[in-house]
Design a protein around this motif. Sequence first.
Motif, mmCIF file in Angstrom:
data_model
loop_
_atom_site.group_PDB
_atom_site.id
_atom_site.type_symbol
_atom_site.label_atom_id
_atom_site.label_comp_id
_atom_site.label_asym_id
_atom_site.label_seq_id
_atom_site.Cartn_x
_atom_site.Cartn_y
_atom_site.Cartn_z
ATOM 1 N N PHE A 124 0.836 -1.207 0.000
ATOM 2 C CA PHE A 124 0.000 0.000 0.000
ATOM 3 C C PHE A 124 0.868 1.253 0.000
ATOM 4 N N PHE A 125 1.901 1.279 0.838
ATOM 5 C CA PHE A 125 2.742 2.471 0.934
ATOM 6 C C PHE A 125 3.576 2.673 -0.339
ATOM 7 N N MET A 126 3.989 1.577 -0.965
ATOM 8 C CA MET A 126 4.676 1.705 -2.266
ATOM 9 C C MET A 126 3.735 2.316 -3.296
ATOM 10 N N ALA A 127 2.482 1.867 -3.295
ATOM 11 C CA ALA A 127 1.504 2.352 -4.274
ATOM 12 C C ALA A 127 1.159 3.816 -4.034
ATOM 13 N N ILE A 128 0.967 4.207 -2.778
ATOM 14 C CA ILE A 128 0.582 5.600 -2.522
ATOM 15 C C ILE A 128 1.755 6.540 -2.771
ATOM 16 N N ASN A 129 2.970 6.052 -2.529
ATOM 17 C CA ASN A 129 4.146 6.845 -2.875
ATOM 18 C C ASN A 129 4.211 7.070 -4.377
ATOM 19 N N HIS A 130 3.939 6.016 -5.135
ATOM 20 C CA HIS A 130 3.950 6.136 -6.595
ATOM 21 C C HIS A 130 2.873 7.109 -7.055
ATOM 22 N N LEU A 131 1.708 7.051 -6.426
ATOM 23 C CA LEU A 131 0.622 7.971 -6.770
ATOM 24 C C LEU A 131 1.037 9.416 -6.538
ATOM 25 N N LEU A 132 1.708 9.678 -5.406
ATOM 26 C CA LEU A 132 2.180 11.038 -5.135
ATOM 27 C C LEU A 132 3.241 11.468 -6.148
ATOM 28 N N THR A 138 6.730 17.222 -4.311
ATOM 29 C CA THR A 138 7.823 16.280 -4.065
ATOM 30 C C THR A 138 7.674 15.586 -2.716
ATOM 31 N N VAL A 139 6.464 15.304 -2.289
ATOM 32 C CA VAL A 139 6.244 14.680 -0.990
ATOM 33 C C VAL A 139 6.362 13.155 -1.117
ATOM 34 N N ALA A 140 7.245 12.576 -0.298
ATOM 35 C CA ALA A 140 7.392 11.119 -0.239
ATOM 36 C C ALA A 140 6.901 10.625 1.117
ATOM 37 N N VAL A 141 6.233 9.476 1.117
ATOM 38 C CA VAL A 141 5.751 8.868 2.352
ATOM 39 C C VAL A 141 6.736 7.790 2.780
ATOM 40 N N THR A 142 7.177 7.858 4.041
ATOM 41 C CA THR A 142 8.068 6.836 4.578
ATOM 42 C C THR A 142 7.426 6.196 5.807
ATOM 43 N N THR A 143 7.830 4.963 6.077
ATOM 44 C CA THR A 143 7.301 4.203 7.218
ATOM 45 C C THR A 143 8.501 3.664 8.011
ATOM 46 N N PRO A 144 9.103 4.488 8.863
ATOM 47 C CA PRO A 144 10.353 4.087 9.525
ATOM 48 C C PRO A 144 10.239 2.899 10.469
ATOM 49 N N ALA A 145 9.017 2.545 10.876
ATOM 50 C CA ALA A 145 8.862 1.458 11.855
ATOM 51 C C ALA A 145 8.128 0.255 11.288
ATOM 52 N N ILE A 146 7.997 0.161 9.975
ATOM 53 C CA ILE A 146 7.159 -0.893 9.403
ATOM 54 C C ILE A 146 7.748 -2.286 9.593
ATOM 55 N N HIS A 147 9.006 -2.374 9.941
ATOM 56 C CA HIS A 147 9.657 -3.669 10.190
ATOM 57 C C HIS A 147 9.640 -4.042 11.676
ATOM 58 N N LEU A 148 8.981 -3.234 12.506
ATOM 59 C CA LEU A 148 8.984 -3.431 13.958
ATOM 60 C C LEU A 148 7.583 -3.707 14.497
ATOM 61 N N ASP A 149 7.518 -4.459 15.604
ATOM 62 C CA ASP A 149 6.288 -4.554 16.377
ATOM 63 C C ASP A 149 6.263 -3.392 17.367
ATOM 64 N N ALA A 150 5.132 -3.178 18.040
ATOM 65 C CA ALA A 150 4.981 -2.010 18.922
ATOM 66 C C ALA A 150 6.016 -1.990 20.042
ATOM 67 N N HIS A 151 6.220 -3.108 20.717
ATOM 68 C CA HIS A 151 7.184 -3.119 21.823
ATOM 69 C C HIS A 151 8.616 -2.941 21.317
ATOM 70 N N GLU A 152 8.900 -3.450 20.094
ATOM 71 C CA GLU A 152 10.223 -3.245 19.505
ATOM 72 C C GLU A 152 10.442 -1.774 19.189
ATOM 73 N N LEU A 153 9.389 -1.102 18.728
ATOM 74 C CA LEU A 153 9.500 0.326 18.434
ATOM 75 C C LEU A 153 9.797 1.126 19.700
ATOM 76 N N VAL A 154 9.139 0.793 20.800
ATOM 77 C CA VAL A 154 9.423 1.477 22.071
ATOM 78 C C VAL A 154 10.895 1.314 22.428
ATOM 79 N N GLN A 155 11.407 0.101 22.256
ATOM 80 C CA GLN A 155 12.795 -0.173 22.627
ATOM 81 C C GLN A 155 13.784 0.483 21.668
ATOM 82 N N VAL A 156 13.542 0.373 20.369
ATOM 83 C CA VAL A 156 14.457 0.957 19.374
ATOM 84 C C VAL A 156 14.483 2.480 19.480
#
Length: 198
Positions: A124-132, A138-156
């Motif tokens: 979805f994020f690849m597609a919406i980035n392509h749409l933009l 020149t707005v790009a959408v990034t998802t810096p935590a998409i490889h993490l679970d919630a508790h991992e994000l708190v820790q990282v």
Amino acid sequence: MTTALLLSGGMDSTCIAYWKRPSLAITINYGQKAAAGEMRASTAICEALDIQHVVVEANISALGSGDMVGRAPSVSAPATEWWPYRNQFLITTAAMKCHAAGVSELMFGSLKSDGFHADGAPPFFMAINHLLELQEGTVAVTTPAIHLDAHELVQVSRTPIEILAWSHSCHVDDIACGFCRGCRKHFETMSIAFGHSY
């Protein structure tokens, strides 16, 4: 100004705000039942982290379904809080604000576990980035935590508990109900990340 974060005031976007320190945080009141709690949390988080904060009013409650708007979920809903095309709407609305503010990167707080929603998964994020990219700006959408679970994000992110305490995760009210999926995720994440029950 180069980076912005779509800040709901929930745990995930709070952690990204602390971790990535965007130039701008954008909170959208789209008619969700917990809007007042989300605005209160987002404002407090931005004040604590010295991040410029804007609230965009764009009420689409007439088009919503599920817990977040106080209606029965749609027949298409994978979960009770599902609201059709919500992430697409939020990203489009925030991207408009980014364009006006001269921001080139919009961060969105999707996690690995959000992938059970089609609009929370990497395709979805690849597609919406392509749409933009197909449009002016020149707005790009990034998802810096998409490889993490919630508790991992708190820790990282190393977000301290005094910042997380401001977050508001409830889906159904401006005061945490303690029972919805958002509240249950909040308590479970805090318990795993900090090692004791909340």
